[in-house]
Scaffold this motif. Structure first.
Motif, PDB file in Angstrom:
ATOM      1  N   PRO A  26      28.911  51.706  46.748  1.00 29.68           N
ATOM      2  CA  PRO A  26      28.685  52.714  45.710  1.00 29.68           C
ATOM      3  C   PRO A  26      29.212  52.244  44.358  1.00 29.68           C
ATOM      4  O   PRO A  26      30.320  51.727  44.263  1.00 29.68           O
ATOM      5  N   THR A  27      28.409  52.435  43.309  1.00 35.30           N
ATOM      6  CA  THR A  27      28.779  51.897  41.997  1.00 35.30           C
ATOM      7  C   THR A  27      29.269  52.952  41.015  1.00 35.30           C
ATOM      8  O   THR A  27      29.680  52.610  39.909  1.00 35.30           O
ATOM      9  N   THR A  28      29.235  54.215  41.409  1.00 33.38           N
ATOM     10  CA  THR A  28      29.619  55.258  40.460  1.00 33.38           C
ATOM     11  C   THR A  28      30.887  56.009  40.854  1.00 33.38           C
ATOM     12  O   THR A  28      31.500  56.664  40.017  1.00 33.38           O
ATOM     13  N   MET A  29      31.269  55.967  42.114  1.00 33.76           N
ATOM     14  CA  MET A  29      32.480  56.648  42.580  1.00 33.76           C
ATOM     15  C   MET A  29      33.321  55.654  43.383  1.00 33.76           C
ATOM     16  O   MET A  29      32.828  55.058  44.342  1.00 33.76           O
ATOM     17  N   MET A  30      34.554  55.501  42.998  1.00 31.55           N
ATOM     18  CA  MET A  30      35.377  54.423  43.541  1.00 31.55           C
ATOM     19  C   MET A  30      36.292  54.826  44.690  1.00 31.55           C
ATOM     20  O   MET A  30      36.911  53.959  45.314  1.00 31.55           O
ATOM     21  N   THR A  31      36.376  56.105  45.025  1.00 29.52           N
ATOM     22  CA  THR A  31      37.311  56.527  46.071  1.00 29.52           C
ATOM     23  C   THR A  31      37.025  55.827  47.397  1.00 29.52           C
ATOM     24  O   THR A  31      37.933  55.301  48.051  1.00 29.52           O
ATOM     25  N   GLY A  32      35.766  55.818  47.802  1.00 22.60           N
ATOM     26  CA  GLY A  32      35.400  55.160  49.053  1.00 22.60           C
ATOM     27  C   GLY A  32      35.649  53.668  49.015  1.00 22.60           C
ATOM     28  O   GLY A  32      36.066  53.065  50.016  1.00 22.60           O
ATOM     29  N   ASN A  33      35.407  53.065  47.854  1.00 20.46           N
ATOM     30  CA  ASN A  33      35.619  51.625  47.721  1.00 20.46           C
ATOM     31  C   ASN A  33      37.103  51.266  47.783  1.00 20.46           C
ATOM     32  O   ASN A  33      37.482  50.249  48.376  1.00 20.46           O
ATOM     33  N   VAL A  34      37.930  52.093  47.165  1.00 23.58           N
ATOM     34  CA  VAL A  34      39.377  51.860  47.233  1.00 23.58           C
ATOM     35  C   VAL A  34      39.870  52.029  48.664  1.00 23.58           C
ATOM     36  O   VAL A  34      40.731  51.267  49.135  1.00 23.58           O
TER      37      VAL A  34
ATOM     38  N   ALA B 207      38.844  48.920  50.540  1.00 24.21           N
ATOM     39  CA  ALA B 207      39.679  47.800  50.113  1.00 24.21           C
ATOM     40  C   ALA B 207      41.070  47.882  50.738  1.00 24.21           C
ATOM     41  O   ALA B 207      41.647  46.861  51.146  1.00 24.21           O
ATOM     42  N   SER B 208      41.594  49.091  50.846  1.00 25.01           N
ATOM     43  CA  SER B 208      42.911  49.280  51.457  1.00 25.01           C
ATOM     44  C   SER B 208      42.888  48.919  52.932  1.00 25.01           C
ATOM     45  O   SER B 208      43.819  48.280  53.450  1.00 25.01           O
ATOM     46  N   LEU B 209      41.828  49.331  53.618  1.00 25.81           N
ATOM     47  CA  LEU B 209      41.686  48.982  55.033  1.00 25.81           C
ATOM     48  C   LEU B 209      41.561  47.470  55.214  1.00 25.81           C
ATOM     49  O   LEU B 209      42.159  46.887  56.129  1.00 25.81           O
TER      50      LEU B 209
ATOM     51  N   LEU C 168      38.482  39.513  54.496  1.00 28.25           N
ATOM     52  CA  LEU C 168      38.628  38.866  53.198  1.00 28.25           C
ATOM     53  C   LEU C 168      37.348  38.977  52.388  1.00 28.25           C
ATOM     54  O   LEU C 168      37.380  39.276  51.188  1.00 28.25           O
ATOM     55  N   LEU C 169      36.202  38.753  53.049  1.00 31.43           N
ATOM     56  CA  LEU C 169      34.908  38.862  52.360  1.00 31.43           C
ATOM     57  C   LEU C 169      34.671  40.290  51.881  1.00 31.43           C
ATOM     58  O   LEU C 169      34.234  40.515  50.744  1.00 31.43           O
ATOM     59  N   SER C 170      34.981  41.251  52.732  1.00 32.73           N
ATOM     60  CA  SER C 170      34.799  42.650  52.368  1.00 32.73           C
ATOM     61  C   SER C 170      35.707  43.033  51.207  1.00 32.73           C
ATOM     62  O   SER C 170      35.288  43.747  50.284  1.00 32.73           O
ATOM     63  N   LEU C 171      36.940  42.548  51.225  1.00 34.50           N
ATOM     64  CA  LEU C 171      37.872  42.850  50.148  1.00 34.50           C
ATOM     65  C   LEU C 171      37.373  42.300  48.816  1.00 34.50           C
ATOM     66  O   LEU C 171      37.479  42.963  47.781  1.00 34.50           O
ATOM     67  N   LYS C 172      36.830  41.103  48.844  1.00 32.38           N
ATOM     68  CA  LYS C 172      36.296  40.508  47.616  1.00 32.38           C
ATOM     69  C   LYS C 172      35.168  41.359  47.046  1.00 32.38           C
ATOM     70  O   LYS C 172      35.077  41.568  45.828  1.00 32.38           O
ATOM     71  N   LYS C 173      34.325  41.882  47.927  1.00 34.43           N
ATOM     72  CA  LYS C 173      33.220  42.729  47.481  1.00 34.43           C
ATOM     73  C   LYS C 173      33.746  44.028  46.863  1.00 34.43           C
ATOM     74  O   LYS C 173      33.252  44.483  45.821  1.00 34.43           O
ATOM     75  N   GLN C 174      34.748  44.609  47.504  1.00 37.78           N
ATOM     76  CA  GLN C 174      35.306  45.858  46.989  1.00 37.78           C
ATOM     77  C   GLN C 174      35.995  45.638  45.651  1.00 37.78           C
ATOM     78  O   GLN C 174      35.957  46.508  44.773  1.00 37.78           O
ATOM     79  N   LEU C 175      36.616  44.484  45.472  1.00 38.49           N
ATOM     80  CA  LEU C 175      37.291  44.194  44.207  1.00 38.49           C
ATOM     81  C   LEU C 175      36.295  44.065  43.062  1.00 38.49           C
ATOM     82  O   LEU C 175      36.599  44.437  41.921  1.00 38.49           O
ATOM     83  N   ILE C 176      35.100  43.542  43.356  1.00 39.16           N
ATOM     84  CA  ILE C 176      34.061  43.475  42.327  1.00 39.16           C
ATOM     85  C   ILE C 176      33.720  44.876  41.854  1.00 39.16           C
ATOM     86  O   ILE C 176      33.600  45.146  40.651  1.00 39.16           O
TER      87      ILE C 176
END
Length: 221
Positions: free
Chosen positions: A143-151, A154-156, A172-180
């Motif tokens: 999701p590009t408009t709401m960051m709660t799910g992405n955070v 990333a925490s998981l 690690l790959l998933s974390l990199k995507k979430q950081l973008i």
């Protein structure tokens, strides 16, 4: 032939634009969120209990406008082959909104009505971006408009990396995507805060141009 797109770049661009627009309208248009429209419920409730005037109720208008935009995005998607057509219309609306501000400001006719109208155009544009993310989930990292799910993700991911002593390649790959996603949105917020404070809603032309360029790059040739 279709140009192969870069998911990482598209993700970064969309998150920056969402953060930018959300902050520009909040700073320059009576504290209205254009991307994270549910946040307007909080602002409305706060202003309501403080005894604010009718202007507070306008924030609730963002919700039906957003719903109509998502529905429109679904209709557009059903009629075109190029997924990025939705982003073209998003860019067209944002560009038009900024131009309207410039015209009315130049003529000394920029009023509250114009401000709220332009803001609702931005809300509609962000609704289209939300529709794009839902309809074409594989076009971005999330999701590009709401960051709660992405955070949350990333925490998981970070927790799994700690558990595996940073040897979990998938995490690690998933974390990199979430950081973008997260960093892109944050950068967009900073840019939007500066642009909104210095120049106001006219700066919506910038994400408008960016979206149209993104569409032109990804169109079929």
């Amino acid at each position: 032939m279709e140009i192969k797109h870069n998911i990482g770049f598209v993700t970064l661009l969309l998150t920056m634009i969402a953060g930018y627009c959300d902050t520009v309208t909040f700073v320059a248009a009576d504290s209205i969120f254009s991307a994270h429209v549910t946040g307007n419920f909080i602002v409305f409730a706060y202003q309501f209990v403080k005894g604010s005037d009718v202007h507070a109720w306008i924030k609730l208008l963002t919700f039906p406008v957003f719903i109509l935009a998502v529905m429109a995005g679904g209709r557009i998607a059903g009629k075109v082959l190029n997924h990025y057509t939705i982003l073209f219309w998003e860019g067209f609306l944002l560009l038009s909104a900024g131009i309207l501000v410039a015209i009315f400001t130049y003529n000394g006719m920029f009023t509250e009505v114009i401000m709220y109208t332009v803001t609702m155009i931005a809300v509609f544009a962000m609704g289209l971006q939300n529709a794009f993310g839902k309809l074409y989930a594989k076009e971005t990292h999330g999701p590009t408009t709401m960051m709660t799910g992405n955070v949350t993700q990333a925490s998981l991911d970070f927790g799994n990396l700690l558990k595996s002593s940073f040897k979990d390649a998938d995490a690690l790959l998933s974390l990199k995507k979430q950081l973008i996603l997260i960093i892109g949105f944050l950068v967009g917020c900073f840019l939007g805060a500066f642009a909104g404070k210095q120049l106001g809603l006219v700066t919506l032309v910038l994400p408008g141009f960016a979206m149209i360029i993104c569409y032109l790059y990804h169109r079929k040739i």
